[in-house]
Design an enzyme around this catalytic site. Structure first.
Site, PDB file in Angstrom:
ATOM      1  CD  GLU A   1      28.677 -43.133 190.554  1.00 30.43           C
ATOM      2  OE1 GLU A   1      27.999 -42.383 191.282  1.00 30.43           O
ATOM      3  OE2 GLU A   1      29.877 -43.336 190.712  1.00 30.43           O
TER       4      GLU A   1
ATOM      5  CG  ASN B   1      22.571 -29.594 202.556  1.00 30.55           C
ATOM      6  OD1 ASN B   1      21.431 -29.266 202.295  1.00 30.55           O
ATOM      7  ND2 ASN B   1      23.628 -29.038 202.017  1.00 30.55           N
TER       8      ASN B   1
END
EC number: 3.6.5.-
Length: 50
Positions: free
Chosen positions: A40, A28
């Site tokens: 958001e 990742n």
């Protein structure tokens, strides 16, 4: 629907990292937020013209 095979990308990443048995934390690149505010989401949406 679009199908994308990420296996070649993962294999290249494993070779470049020189790790024998990688975990998801090795692969990742971006830290994912566990708790996200609903407001958001609007800033992360990309408009798609019709």
């Amino acid at each position: 629907a679009i199908f994308v095979d990420l296996e070649p990308t993962v294999i290249d990443e494993v070779r470049s990292l020189d790790i024998e048995r990688p975990t998801y934390t090795n692969l990742n690149r971006f830290d994912g937020a566990i708790n996200v505010d609903v407001t958001e989401f609007q800033t992360n949406l990309v408009p798609y013209p019709r």
